[in-house]
Design a protein around this motif. Structure first.
Motif: not given
Length: 202
Positions: A35-36, A41-44, A102-103, A107-108
């Motif tokens: 899901v992350a 994707p970038a933040r994860a 956390v990512a 992000e959301r």
């Protein structure tokens, strides 16, 4: 949905990860990672890259320093133990799932709404003399600085703090956003905490 309730749901999910069995945890970690990677994707990737040393330390400390049966029979003194490898996978999986959570949260949920939710959750601290407004504003300042200068450079660098007032006049003012908690949100929060407490004690 109220940002404070979103944070409560997130905290409940993170807390439930610590209570899962190894098989359920493996499914949860796989789901969190997928899901992350789909939604953030970038933040994860950035967050996982920042904790890679901690993940490596967890694996080494648990796998090689936990007493038990040798995983490599030919090199019993050099290889990890079975019990240590299981503990390393357990704790590394928990950390990886939390990092992905956390990512997704960052992000959301916008920065202002995140701080507004923390401010709403910190209101009971007023009873012991801790002003939630100060906590929220300080957190907002720190998060804005981190988001603006992830590498410690740019307009948010420490050298910018030495600017005169005229030079710093273009700095955006800090505003604390507040959200009203509805009765339905409050009731849902109580039910959520009751269910989590029952699950932890069961």
């Amino acid at each position: 949905m109220h940002s404070g309730l979103i944070l409560l749901l997130w905290l409940a999910a993170v807390a439930s990860i610590q209570l899962l069995s190894p098989s359920a945890l493996a499914i949860a970690v796989l789901g969190c990672v997928l899901v992350a990677l789909l939604l953030a994707p970038a933040r994860a990737r950035r967050l996982v890259r920042r904790v890679r040393v901690l993940l490596l330390a967890i694996v080494i400390l648990f796998a090689w320093f936990t007493p038990g049966e040798a995983l490599l029979v030919d090199w019993p003194r050099l290889g990890p133990t079975r019990e240590g490898a299981a503990l390393a996978a357990l704790h590394a999986g928990r950390l990886l799932a939390v990092v992905c959570a956390v990512a997704l949260l960052l992000e959301r949920l916008s920065l202002d709404r995140l701080v507004a939710g923390l401010h709403a959750l910190a209101r009971p601290l007023r009873l012991i003399g801790v002003p939630p407004e100060r906590l929220a504003l300080r957190l907002l300042l720190v998060l804005r600085l981190v988001e603006a200068t992830p590498r410690g450079s740019g307009p948010g660098h420490w050298k910018a703090w030495l600017l005169d007032e005229d030079e710093a006049a273009g700095v955006e003012p800090v505003r604390l956003q507040r959200e009203r908690l509805s009765r339905a949100d409050a009731l849902f929060a109580l039910v959520l905490f009751a269910a989590l407490l029952w699950w932890s004690l069961a």
